[in-house]
Design a protein around this motif. Structure first.
Motif, PDB file in Angstrom:
ATOM      1  N   PHE A  17      -6.011  17.008  -8.287  1.00 51.18           N
ATOM      2  CA  PHE A  17      -6.928  16.331  -7.360  1.00 51.18           C
ATOM      3  C   PHE A  17      -6.690  16.823  -5.940  1.00 51.18           C
ATOM      4  N   ASP A  18      -7.728  17.408  -5.361  1.00 49.29           N
ATOM      5  CA  ASP A  18      -7.670  17.873  -3.978  1.00 49.29           C
ATOM      6  C   ASP A  18      -8.084  16.724  -3.071  1.00 49.29           C
ATOM      7  N   ARG A  19      -7.122  16.167  -2.343  1.00 50.91           N
ATOM      8  CA  ARG A  19      -7.408  15.005  -1.505  1.00 50.91           C
ATOM      9  C   ARG A  19      -8.317  15.359  -0.323  1.00 50.91           C
ATOM     10  N   THR A  20      -8.380  16.635   0.015  1.00 57.82           N
ATOM     11  CA  THR A  20      -9.226  17.055   1.136  1.00 57.82           C
ATOM     12  C   THR A  20     -10.694  17.072   0.733  1.00 57.82           C
ATOM     13  N   THR A  21     -10.982  17.648  -0.436  1.00 62.74           N
ATOM     14  CA  THR A  21     -12.367  17.771  -0.885  1.00 62.74           C
ATOM     15  C   THR A  21     -12.798  16.625  -1.787  1.00 62.74           C
ATOM     16  N   GLY A  22     -11.815  15.897  -2.354  1.00 57.02           N
ATOM     17  CA  GLY A  22     -12.148  14.838  -3.296  1.00 57.02           C
ATOM     18  C   GLY A  22     -12.579  15.373  -4.646  1.00 57.02           C
ATOM     19  N   GLN A  23     -12.227  16.626  -4.956  1.00 65.56           N
ATOM     20  CA  GLN A  23     -12.635  17.266  -6.202  1.00 65.56           C
ATOM     21  C   GLN A  23     -11.426  17.548  -7.095  1.00 65.56           C
ATOM     22  N   TRP A  24     -11.675  17.554  -8.419  1.00 59.35           N
ATOM     23  CA  TRP A  24     -10.659  17.966  -9.389  1.00 59.35           C
ATOM     24  C   TRP A  24     -10.822  19.448  -9.693  1.00 59.35           C
ATOM     25  N   GLY A  25      -9.718  20.154  -9.829  1.00 57.11           N
ATOM     26  CA  GLY A  25      -9.808  21.572 -10.142  1.00 57.11           C
ATOM     27  C   GLY A  25      -8.443  22.221 -10.194  1.00 57.11           C
ATOM     28  N   ARG A  48      -4.795   4.426  -9.286  1.00 54.86           N
ATOM     29  CA  ARG A  48      -5.920   4.208 -10.181  1.00 54.86           C
ATOM     30  C   ARG A  48      -5.963   5.260 -11.280  1.00 54.86           C
ATOM     31  N   ASP A  49      -5.594   6.505 -10.952  1.00 51.30           N
ATOM     32  CA  ASP A  49      -5.666   7.588 -11.937  1.00 51.30           C
ATOM     33  C   ASP A  49      -4.604   7.472 -13.019  1.00 51.30           C
ATOM     34  N   CYS A  50      -3.647   6.557 -12.856  1.00 47.22           N
ATOM     35  CA  CYS A  50      -2.613   6.368 -13.881  1.00 47.22           C
ATOM     36  C   CYS A  50      -3.084   5.467 -15.015  1.00 47.22           C
ATOM     37  N   SER A  51      -4.146   4.716 -14.806  1.00 44.62           N
ATOM     38  CA  SER A  51      -4.583   3.737 -15.798  1.00 44.62           C
ATOM     39  C   SER A  51      -5.312   4.395 -16.963  1.00 44.62           C
ATOM     40  N   VAL A  52      -5.325   3.684 -18.098  1.00 46.02           N
ATOM     41  CA  VAL A  52      -5.968   4.168 -19.318  1.00 46.02           C
ATOM     42  C   VAL A  52      -7.042   3.175 -19.750  1.00 46.02           C
ATOM     43  N   ALA A  53      -8.211   3.685 -20.103  1.00 52.87           N
ATOM     44  CA  ALA A  53      -9.293   2.846 -20.625  1.00 52.87           C
ATOM     45  C   ALA A  53      -9.164   2.785 -22.140  1.00 52.87           C
ATOM     46  N   THR A  54      -9.001   1.586 -22.679  1.00 50.68           N
ATOM     47  CA  THR A  54      -8.868   1.424 -24.130  1.00 50.68           C
ATOM     48  C   THR A  54     -10.241   1.245 -24.766  1.00 50.68           C
ATOM     49  N   THR A  55     -10.274   1.321 -26.097  1.00 48.81           N
ATOM     50  CA  THR A  55     -11.531   1.261 -26.848  1.00 48.81           C
ATOM     51  C   THR A  55     -11.603  -0.033 -27.652  1.00 48.81           C
ATOM     52  N   ASP A  56     -12.737  -0.695 -27.599  1.00 45.72           N
ATOM     53  CA  ASP A  56     -12.957  -1.908 -28.386  1.00 45.72           C
ATOM     54  C   ASP A  56     -12.987  -1.535 -29.865  1.00 45.72           C
ATOM     55  N   PHE A  90      -3.560  15.506 -13.190  1.00 46.07           N
ATOM     56  CA  PHE A  90      -2.718  15.025 -12.101  1.00 46.07           C
ATOM     57  C   PHE A  90      -3.050  13.567 -11.783  1.00 46.07           C
ATOM     58  N   THR A  91      -2.005  12.717 -11.721  1.00 47.10           N
ATOM     59  CA  THR A  91      -2.209  11.309 -11.409  1.00 47.10           C
ATOM     60  C   THR A  91      -1.480  10.875 -10.146  1.00 47.10           C
ATOM     61  N   GLY A  92      -0.615  11.729  -9.605  1.00 45.01           N
ATOM     62  CA  GLY A  92       0.192  11.348  -8.459  1.00 45.01           C
ATOM     63  C   GLY A  92       1.508  10.710  -8.845  1.00 45.01           C
ATOM     64  N   TYR A  93       1.759  10.582 -10.164  1.00 48.24           N
ATOM     65  CA  TYR A  93       3.005   9.975 -10.639  1.00 48.24           C
ATOM     66  C   TYR A  93       4.156  10.956 -10.435  1.00 48.24           C
ATOM     67  N   THR A  94       5.120  10.569  -9.614  1.00 49.58           N
ATOM     68  CA  THR A  94       6.241  11.450  -9.321  1.00 49.58           C
ATOM     69  C   THR A  94       7.419  10.607  -8.843  1.00 49.58           C
ATOM     70  N   GLY A  95       8.431  11.250  -8.329  1.00 49.34           N
ATOM     71  CA  GLY A  95       9.570  10.533  -7.793  1.00 49.34           C
ATOM     72  C   GLY A  95      10.675  10.312  -8.806  1.00 49.34           C
ATOM     73  N   PRO A  96      11.631   9.432  -8.502  1.00 44.91           N
ATOM     74  CA  PRO A  96      12.808   9.228  -9.360  1.00 44.91           C
ATOM     75  C   PRO A  96      12.470   8.800 -10.778  1.00 44.91           C
ATOM     76  N   SER A  97      11.432   7.969 -10.935  1.00 45.91           N
ATOM     77  CA  SER A  97      11.084   7.496 -12.280  1.00 45.91           C
ATOM     78  C   SER A  97      10.668   8.650 -13.176  1.00 45.91           C
ATOM     79  N   ALA A  98       9.788   9.523 -12.658  1.00 49.23           N
ATOM     80  CA  ALA A  98       9.333  10.668 -13.449  1.00 49.23           C
ATOM     81  C   ALA A  98      10.484  11.632 -13.705  1.00 49.23           C
ATOM     82  N   GLY A  99      11.296  11.892 -12.679  1.00 47.03           N
ATOM     83  CA  GLY A  99      12.419  12.804 -12.843  1.00 47.03           C
ATOM     84  C   GLY A  99      13.441  12.299 -13.836  1.00 47.03           C
TER      85      GLY A  99
END
Length: 503
Positions: free
Chosen positions: A265-273, A103-111, A172-181
């Motif tokens: 994104f801290d998955r334990t606390t659910g907070q960004w920092g 979900r964090d990879c998506s972008v909200a566009t503007t009308d 941070f969006t979680g995007y990683t792996g072979p595609s990002a590399g």
């Protein structure tokens, strides 16, 4: 058990406890600590001249401190918070099968109906009318001029959208792996003059991944996709132009990595920092990456400063005259702050040799390829910020290398920069400035991690005093018992007790 044997055992036990409190850090931890606390100076605070520039690290930090609030205010203005791009253009180099579904990879566009009329597609189409008729679409043939360092999105493309950058922060969006590399691998290995191996020679930290010297575990493969940038010892034989190019790419990449670590994104606390482990692994344990962020900042700052006269006449056209005037004041205030300092970079030293023209073309074309590779990023938000920042850096290179100083005037050259280039340049400058700001934040976090709070320090000192008293008493009693029994004195009883420092 006899009293004598009990005291000797107690002494040995306490000695072992004391020794364990002084257990040395492993090699990787010692390396990180050396980098982050070099010569007792502030954590991650380089000193001295920035190679291939006209300034030192202290000057850059001073400028950044003076301008940070101003650039922050500027990018929140109406003109600078909207960016136009094609988020879905196909990758021109390989079939991209690594789309990020988070979900964090998506972008909200503007009308577009919410935007000034001057910016809308209909107005843009009217400006593009040609004597050859409405069917004539030159941008379908070529979307860049000879002076451009980026391949821009076709403004007439129906897939081009506006994005509110404030609603889509880079983090941070979680995007990683072979595609990002694969993206960064293509940039470093195919578009950096084939000098990666030379720039890495004499650089012991280029491939090192080291944990913060504490009990927290190091992060995993997510942090291991940063290519090893410049070392100061192995790149002397690389010419200035190629060094500058490489350091710009490395500095931009390292800056992007800091943004990810600063907004993690801290998955334990659910907070960004901010995530200190992420920062140390990606940047802090690699001083050459840190240096290249300062270098890229200095180059972009030079381009911003050179645009003072041009931007003084630039029509920002947000549909609000008062807003436009406010934007001009913010721009003037920002650039005036930078002009009070000496030039940070001398672009006139570049492309002066016998093969200067061919080297310039190669330099420009490599960077154009980098701008096209950003369409291969599988995460929408990462693609947005990757495209924006390569466009911003490409705009800076265009200002510095593609035009004579006399052409940097709006009256004589009104089409020098388009809307997207101006927005991208200042947002890129802001992101670099935020990276330097984040470095200072991580310095403090690292210092706080190594230095416990006062209450803990006081408790540790009390325990230390008690242990020292107990050991002194045990030493004295053991000597008396051994003397009474006419036994030889163990060597460890004659060694002076090392000062206790449980921390």
């Amino acid at each position: 058990m006899s009293t004598k044997r009990w005291i000797l055992c107690a002494f040995v036990f306490i000695s072992c406890v004391l020794a364990s409190s002084h257990r040395p850090l492993d090699e990787n931890q010692l390396f990180v600590q050396d980098v982050l606390q070099s010569d007792g100076k502030d954590y991650c605070k380089p000193y001295g001249q920035i190679r291939d520039t006209c300034c030192d690290y202290q000057s850059v930090e001073s400028i950044q401190s003076d301008t940070f609030s101003k650039i922050q205010a500027l990018v929140q203005s109406k003109f600078f918070k909207y960016y136009k791009l094609n988020l879905w253009r196909e990758c021109p180099f390989w079939n991209d099968d690594g789309l990020c579904m988070n979900r964090d990879c998506s972008v909200a566009t503007t009308d577009e109906s919410l935007l000034p009329e001057e910016w809308r597609q209909d107005a843009l189409g009217a400006l593009q009318m040609s004597p050859k008729g409405s069917a004539f679409q030159p941008f379908k043939v070529c979307t860049y001029k000879d002076q451009d360092f980026c391949v821009a999105d076709d403004p007439s493309d129906q897939d081009v959208v506006y994005v509110n950058l404030l609603d889509n922060p880079e983090r941070f969006t979680g995007y990683t792996g072979p595609s990002a590399g694969k993206v960064w691998q293509a940039i470093y290995e195919e578009n950096c003059f084939n000098i990666v191996h030379k720039m890495s020679e004499g650089c012991p930290t280029c491939s090192a991944i080291s944990p913060v010297p504490s009990n927290s575990p190091p992060l995993g493969p997510l942090l291991q996709d940063l290519a090893g940038p410049t070392g100061d010892d192995g790149d002397d034989e690389v010419c200035l132009e190629k060094r500058v190019y490489y350091r710009l790419i490395s500095g931009l990449h390292s800056s992007i990595s800091i943004h990810i670590c600063d907004e993690y994104f801290d998955r334990t606390t659910g907070q960004w920092g901010p995530n200190l482990d992420c920062f140390v692994n990606r940047i802090g344990a690699h001083p050459e990456r840190l240096q290249n962020i300062y270098f890229t900042y200095a180059v972009v700052l030079r381009a911003v400063t050179k645009l003072d006269d041009y931007l003084a006449q630039y029509p920002f056209q947000t549909g609000d005259v008062a807003e436009d005037e406010k934007t001009k004041i913010l721009i003037h205030d920002l650039i005036s702050s930078t002009k009070d300092c000496p030039a940070t970079f001398d672009e006139k030293t570049m492309f002066q040799g016998a093969d200067s023209r061919s080297l310039y073309v190669e330099f420009r074309d490599h960077f154009r390829n980098v701008s096209r590779i950003m369409d291969c990023v599988g995460c929408e938000k990462c693609r947005l910020w990757g495209k924006l920042q390569t466009t911003g850096l490409g705009t800076a290179l265009k200002v510095l290398f593609a035009y004579e100083d006399k052409s940097l005037s709006y009256r004589s050259n009104p089409r020098l920069l388009n809307h997207n280039e101006v927005v991208a340049l200042f947002n890129t400058f802001n992101r670099l400035s935020e990276s330097l700001e984040a470095i200072q934040k991580f310095r403090k976090m690292y210092a706080d991690r190594l230095a416990p709070p006062p209450q803990q320090r006081q408790l540790a000192q009390t325990v230390g005093d008690w242990l020292k008293w107990l050991l002194d008493g045990a030493r004295t009693m053991a000597h008396k018992l051994i003397k009474l029994g006419q036994l030889p004195v163990p060597s460890f009883l004659d060694d002076p007790l090392e000062p206790l420092d449980p921390l």
